[in-house]
Design a protein around this motif. Structure first.
Motif: not given
Length: 165
Positions: A135-141, A149-157
């Protein structure tokens, strides 16, 4: 125990939400989380949305299972300044978060662990692998540093019945 009545639901709290930021607000009222507001960049994610081929070749790494295991809507809540910030906080304290709607069950979640601030956009990204989501997230600066910018990576269960696993 079997046959026992179910536990009582938690007390439901209704926020005090003025119709306008100009309306009077009782002292001590925290309006930062008053209702649903400030939704900006939203993204619908379909189950395995990145699982397809182009001319017989997987478009995103694997041909099956790439993307989320459920259908959901990511919502970027801009938030912004609260009408009545708590004592000691800035009048323009950022209050936005990433939110997610589980389409099948109709459950709405607020996900402050993904990002808190003034969120412009939240969206899915293909990992090319059927066991992971991104999931990509853009915060206001601000004028001094621009947007973050933040990229969240997750492993599916895939064994868990819970939507957020």
């Amino acid at each position: 125990p079997p046959g026992a009545p179910p536990p009582a639901p938690p007390e439901r709290r209704e926020p005090f939400c003025p119709a306008s930021p100009l309306d009077p607000v009782p002292e001590g009222t925290d309006l930062r989380f008053c209702g649903l507001y400030g939704h900006c960049g939203s993204k619908i994610s379909y189950k395995h949305e990145y699982s397809y081929t182009v001319d017989g070749v997987p478009a995103y790494g694997a041909a099956e299972g790439v993307g989320s295991e459920d259908e959901f809507v990511l919502v970027a809540q801009e938030g912004g300044a609260s009408f009545n910030p708590p004592a000691g906080s800035s009048p323009s304290a950022p209050t936005g978060t990433v939110q997610i709607l589980d389409v099948r069950r109709g459950h709405w979640y607020q996900l402050p662990h993904l990002s808190v601030g003034t969120i412009e956009m939240a969206f899915t990204i293909s990992t090319g692998h059927p066991d992971y989501i991104a999931i990509g997230i853009e915060d206001y600066g601000d004028s001094s540093c621009g947007s973050g910018w933040t990229v969240w990576l997750g492993k599916k269960d895939k064994t868990s019945p819970h939507f957020l696993d």
